[in-house]
Every structure is written in C-alpha cells, then in structure tokens.
Design a protein around this motif. Structure first.
Motif, PDB file in Angstrom:
ATOM      1  N   TYR A 136      27.801  -8.923 -13.497  1.00 32.39           N
ATOM      2  CA  TYR A 136      26.508  -9.595 -13.341  1.00 32.39           C
ATOM      3  C   TYR A 136      26.249  -9.918 -11.886  1.00 32.39           C
ATOM      4  O   TYR A 136      25.146  -9.710 -11.380  1.00 32.39           O
ATOM      5  CB  TYR A 136      26.456 -10.867 -14.189  1.00 32.39           C
ATOM      6  N   ASP A 137      27.269 -10.398 -11.183  1.00 38.96           N
ATOM      7  CA  ASP A 137      27.113 -10.715  -9.754  1.00 38.96           C
ATOM      8  C   ASP A 137      26.771  -9.445  -8.977  1.00 38.96           C
ATOM      9  O   ASP A 137      25.900  -9.445  -8.104  1.00 38.96           O
ATOM     10  CB  ASP A 137      28.405 -11.322  -9.188  1.00 38.96           C
ATOM     11  N   ARG A 138      27.479  -8.379  -9.301  1.00 34.27           N
ATOM     12  CA  ARG A 138      27.212  -7.110  -8.598  1.00 34.27           C
ATOM     13  C   ARG A 138      25.791  -6.634  -8.896  1.00 34.27           C
ATOM     14  O   ARG A 138      25.103  -6.111  -8.021  1.00 34.27           O
ATOM     15  CB  ARG A 138      28.175  -6.037  -9.064  1.00 34.27           C
ATOM     16  N   PHE A 139      25.389  -6.782 -10.152  1.00 35.80           N
ATOM     17  CA  PHE A 139      24.036  -6.356 -10.541  1.00 35.80           C
ATOM     18  C   PHE A 139      22.991  -7.156  -9.755  1.00 35.80           C
ATOM     19  O   PHE A 139      22.056  -6.581  -9.186  1.00 35.80           O
ATOM     20  CB  PHE A 139      23.852  -6.546 -12.051  1.00 35.80           C
ATOM     21  N   THR A 140      23.148  -8.483  -9.705  1.00 35.65           N
ATOM     22  CA  THR A 140      22.129  -9.294  -9.023  1.00 35.65           C
ATOM     23  C   THR A 140      22.103  -8.989  -7.522  1.00 35.65           C
ATOM     24  O   THR A 140      21.023  -8.912  -6.923  1.00 35.65           O
ATOM     25  CB  THR A 140      22.328 -10.806  -9.256  1.00 35.65           C
ATOM     26  N   ASP A 141      23.291  -8.772  -6.935  1.00 32.38           N
ATOM     27  CA  ASP A 141      23.321  -8.402  -5.507  1.00 32.38           C
ATOM     28  C   ASP A 141      22.610  -7.081  -5.264  1.00 32.38           C
ATOM     29  O   ASP A 141      21.796  -6.942  -4.350  1.00 32.38           O
ATOM     30  CB  ASP A 141      24.777  -8.227  -5.010  1.00 32.38           C
ATOM     31  N   GLY A 142      22.946  -6.117  -6.101  1.00 32.69           N
ATOM     32  CA  GLY A 142      22.359  -4.783  -5.950  1.00 32.69           C
ATOM     33  C   GLY A 142      20.856  -4.813  -6.180  1.00 32.69           C
ATOM     34  O   GLY A 142      20.077  -4.202  -5.433  1.00 32.69           O
ATOM     35  N   LEU A 143      20.449  -5.547  -7.206  1.00 33.12           N
ATOM     36  CA  LEU A 143      19.019  -5.646  -7.516  1.00 33.12           C
ATOM     37  C   LEU A 143      18.261  -6.278  -6.352  1.00 33.12           C
ATOM     38  O   LEU A 143      17.183  -5.816  -5.961  1.00 33.12           O
ATOM     39  CB  LEU A 143      18.810  -6.475  -8.787  1.00 33.12           C
ATOM     40  N   GLN A 144      18.855  -7.334  -5.797  1.00 31.58           N
ATOM     41  CA  GLN A 144      18.225  -8.015  -4.659  1.00 31.58           C
ATOM     42  C   GLN A 144      17.959  -7.034  -3.523  1.00 31.58           C
ATOM     43  O   GLN A 144      16.886  -7.052  -2.912  1.00 31.58           O
ATOM     44  CB  GLN A 144      19.176  -9.124  -4.175  1.00 31.58           C
ATOM     45  N   GLN A 145      18.921  -6.161  -3.276  1.00 29.61           N
ATOM     46  CA  GLN A 145      18.745  -5.175  -2.199  1.00 29.61           C
ATOM     47  C   GLN A 145      17.695  -4.136  -2.566  1.00 29.61           C
ATOM     48  O   GLN A 145      16.824  -3.793  -1.763  1.00 29.61           O
ATOM     49  CB  GLN A 145      20.082  -4.478  -1.906  1.00 29.61           C
ATOM     50  N   LEU A 146      17.742  -3.665  -3.794  1.00 29.75           N
ATOM     51  CA  LEU A 146      16.788  -2.638  -4.208  1.00 29.75           C
ATOM     52  C   LEU A 146      15.363  -3.182  -4.220  1.00 29.75           C
ATOM     53  O   LEU A 146      14.397  -2.441  -3.998  1.00 29.75           O
ATOM     54  CB  LEU A 146      17.157  -2.098  -5.599  1.00 29.75           C
TER      55      LEU A 146
END
Lengths: 358, 92
Positions: A136-146
C-alpha cells in the motif's frame, strides 16, 4: 464475417510476470511456469519492431500492460521507443515499482492515459492479498508520482474475499484524490485463470450473491429504498426485458464486442489473440508478419452455435457472459458458466422486485 | 524571411485512410486527443515538417493543387495562423 475489420486498438502485454502475487490474477505466470511452456518473453527489439508494424497497419490506440510492465528492466527502452511513434497510449501499472528513471521517461513521453490498480487500502490487505508487506505504501508513493504527469489517470480494482472489507476505503481514497467516484473502475467478473496463469481466482472471488450485493450495491440500495416507500413503488411500470442473446449459427464469435474486428492483443510470448481474456486461438505476428496474423485471426476461432439454455434465457439481457469467460469458466466456447447464471438471476430478481422488469 | 516549422510533438498518422495528428511527448500536456486533417492540411503539414517560408509553401501548394497563387496564399495564411495559435507550428 464482417468485412470491415481494422486493427484500431492494440494491446501489448509486455510480461505475464508481476512483482505482486495477487490471488485473483487471471494471467500471472512466473519463470518456472514460462520455462515449462517452452515459450519466452519477447525482447525489447521485438516489441519495438511489432510497434512499427502496428504503426504501418494504422493502429491508433495502444494499451501497454502486463503482468507488471515496470518489472521488465528494459521497460524504459521499450516504452520510449513506442511512445515516440504516435499512438494514443494507455499504460496499466500497479504503481509499486515506479523509479526515478521510469518517471524521467514518462515525463518526457507521458502516456495519454494511465490505469493504476489498487488492491486494498492498507499494507495488511496488500500483504494478505498480494503477498507484499508494504504494497500500500509503495502504491501510494507510486501513484503520487504518476499523478504529476499530464496523463488522464484512473484507478482500477478487483474486489475479492481478501479485500472486500476495504471497498469503502478504496472508494473514499479515490473520491479524496479526484472528487469523482467515476474514476474508480471495479472489475465486474472475476473468472478463472487463463493461458497458464498460476493463480486460482475462483478460490477467492466473491460469490455471485456477494458480488451483486457489494459491487452492485447501488442496485440493492435502490431496491431497498423503493421497497420501503409505497408511493414510489406505484410509479414503477414493469418492462419486459427482451432476450438479447440472439443466437445464430455460423457467424463470427466476437461480433458484439468487436474483439478481433477492431482490436487485438499480443501477449508476452508474441501470440496475437482477439481479446486478452482468451485462452485459445491465436496467430503469430512475429513468425508470419503482423498483417497476415491480423488477417488470419478470425479463422482461428469457431463460429457461433446456438446455446440452448441461453437462447431461451429470460436473464440474458443482463448476463455478463461472453465467449471468453465461457471458455475460461467451463473450458468450452459454448459452455454455460454457472457463476454468471446465478448473478444474472439475482440481478433480475432485484430488478423485478423494484418493478423495473416483469 | 520567417520560416514555419511543425512542432515535433505532433506525429502525422494515417488511420483508416484519414490523416490525423497525435500528440506525443510534451504535446500530451496540452492536448490528449487527435486532430484530423483534410488532404490540403495534410500536404501542408508534410511541408512544414522540414520547415518552410510562406513563399515556399505557396509555391509548393500551387504545384500540388490546381489553385491560383492568391488563393493558395490566403489559405496558407489562415491555416498557419490557426496552427500557430494552437501551438502546432512555430515560426523562427
């Protein structure tokens, strides 16, 4: 056979591998599974060559997906070469492997659209469902960048037993990010694994009843509201649902969804299918040339047949079956998937109780 | 003399027989759709890919199409104005 076929929409499935191990994945494969098939993933050179073929053939829309595309170490090489060519590009990703190098290429050549999959609203859910403790943390970080890209971005999810408790939180997350609940797309039908996929989605998917009451919660809510209001009930005139499952013998199997008429998928091993959900029936664009593979594609599928049970079924207008999920669920192009039957019947019952159908 | 050049962030494609421009690269930030071109706009775009002055464009147009120099000049003037305004063409 419809003579006006045109390869407008293509899908490149760059890999069947993924860094997550989601239990409901239809098509995830791993190295050992790939080895057993005797097949191999295409190289970057091969994908770029295929993209050039698509350019020459006049394909406009190209979906780049996996597995997880960013798992490939040569993803940036493949993506950049293709992105320059002039396709309307959609990129699907789980957003957990976004790196500075990848962002650099995506900023230079942003996709027109990005579909990001979200599997839960906590690390616990990502761990339980996808085998990733900090997913979930990785997803939110990645989403924030995208989200810093100019691309249109939607969230996609699949609800199964392991994450159904997170559905409200997922909806709230999307609403908070976009203020628009329509930016969340929930997969409607979780069918069994295809093309050698190693997971067992049928073990974790919701029952048809749970599916309708969870995913079609709006329908249930309407039913409950109308049931509780005598005045409103009187205004509903029941309509007869016509059997739209018009069946005839000997026509093209995917006439209604246009798979193989306007669209095609090239999977990680370089096989062309009419649709990504298909388990059987393919041509080989790298061996026979893209144009020949496209031209020949309808020939590898059987023609339609009358399916007795479906041709007289009163639920057919709201049934979610298609040739691909018939095949995945029953192993037979013309099988009758019990899962879809139960769901259609339940939805019909709800609709009839609120006076929407006879 | 001013030279006009097509923005390299728009790629000319032939889709089902129609000429369209698709945004790539930084073009996507401004426009995520496609632009259809009629046959004269398509020819004009091809000429603009390598850059050309207005006079060169008029000359090439009269050669390719059966039009007078005045008509070609007026059409090219109007089209360049629209393309520049939309950021598809730059002048230097």
């Amino acid at each position: 056979m419809n003579n006006s076929r045109y390869p407008m929409n293509g899908t490149f499935e760059l890999t069947g591998r993924c860094n997550l191990s989601c239990k409901m994945c239809l098509l995830r494969v791993d190295h050992s599974c790939i080895k057993k098939t005797g097949l191999r993933e295409l190289t970057a050179f091969e994908w770029i060559k295929l993209a050039q073929d698509l350019f020459d053939a006049g394909t406009l829309n190209l979906l780049i997906t996996g597995g997880e595309v960013m798992l490939r170490p040569d993803f940036t090489e493949i993506y950049e070469a293709i992105a320059k060519m002039g396709f309307m590009i959609t990129l699907y990703t789980n957003a957990t492997l976004v790196t500075p190098e990848i962002m650099s290429v995506l900023r230079k050549y942003p996709p027109h659209k990005i579909g990001v999959t979200m599997y839960g609203a906590s690390n616990d859910t990502y761990n339980s469902l996808c085998g990733c403790k900090d997913g979930y943390d990785r997803f939110t970080d990645g989403l924030q960048q995208l989200m810093t890209l100019p691309s249109l971005l939607d969230i996609r999810t699949t609800i199964v037993k392991d994450n159904v408790q997170d559905l409200d939180a997922i909806k709230a997350f999307v609403n908070e990010k976009y203020g628009d609940p329509d930016r969340l797309h929930i997969s409607r039908f979780v069918c069994k694994a295809i093309r050698g996929g190693i997971c067992h989605p049928e073990d974790v998917r919701l029952t048809p009843e749970e599916n309708v009451y969870t995913i079609d919660a709006g329908l249930v809510s309407i039913y409950e509201q109308i049931e509780s209001n005598e005045i409103v009930k009187r205004f509903f005139n029941p309509k007869k649902i016509e059997n739209t499952n018009i069946q005839c013998e000997g026509t093209y199997l995917f006439q209604s969804c246009k798979a193989g008429l306007e669209s095609f998928v090239i999977n990680w091993a370089g096989r062309m299918y009419a649709c990504e959900l298909l388990d059987k029936g393919y041509t080989e664009p790298l061996k026979e040339g893209f144009q020949k593979a496209w031209d020949r594609l309808p020939e590898v599928y059987p023609k339609t047949k009358v399916i007795e049970k479906c041709s007289t079924c009163k639920y057919s207008a709201i049934c979610e079956t298609c040739p691909a999920n018939r095949l995945a669920e029953t192993g037979d192009w013309f099988g009758v998937p019990e899962y879809a039957c139960r769901e259609a019947q339940l939805k019909y019952t709800l609709l009839s109780k609120i006076g929407m159908v006879e | 003399m001013k030279k006009y050049i097509a923005d390299s962030n728009f790629v000319l494609r032939k889709i089902a027989g129609e000429a369209v421009l698709v945004a790539v690269g930084s073009g996507v930030a401004d426009f995520r759709g496609i632009i259809t071109l009629n046959s004269t706009a398509e020819e004009l775009w091809k000429m603009l890919k390598s850059g050309a002055t207005k006079d060169e464009l008029v000359k090439m147009f009269c050669k390719s199409f059966d039009v007078s120099e005045d008509t070609a000049a007026a059409d090219i003037e109007e089209t360049l104005h629209v393309l520049e305004e939309k950021g598809l063409v730059k002048s230097e």
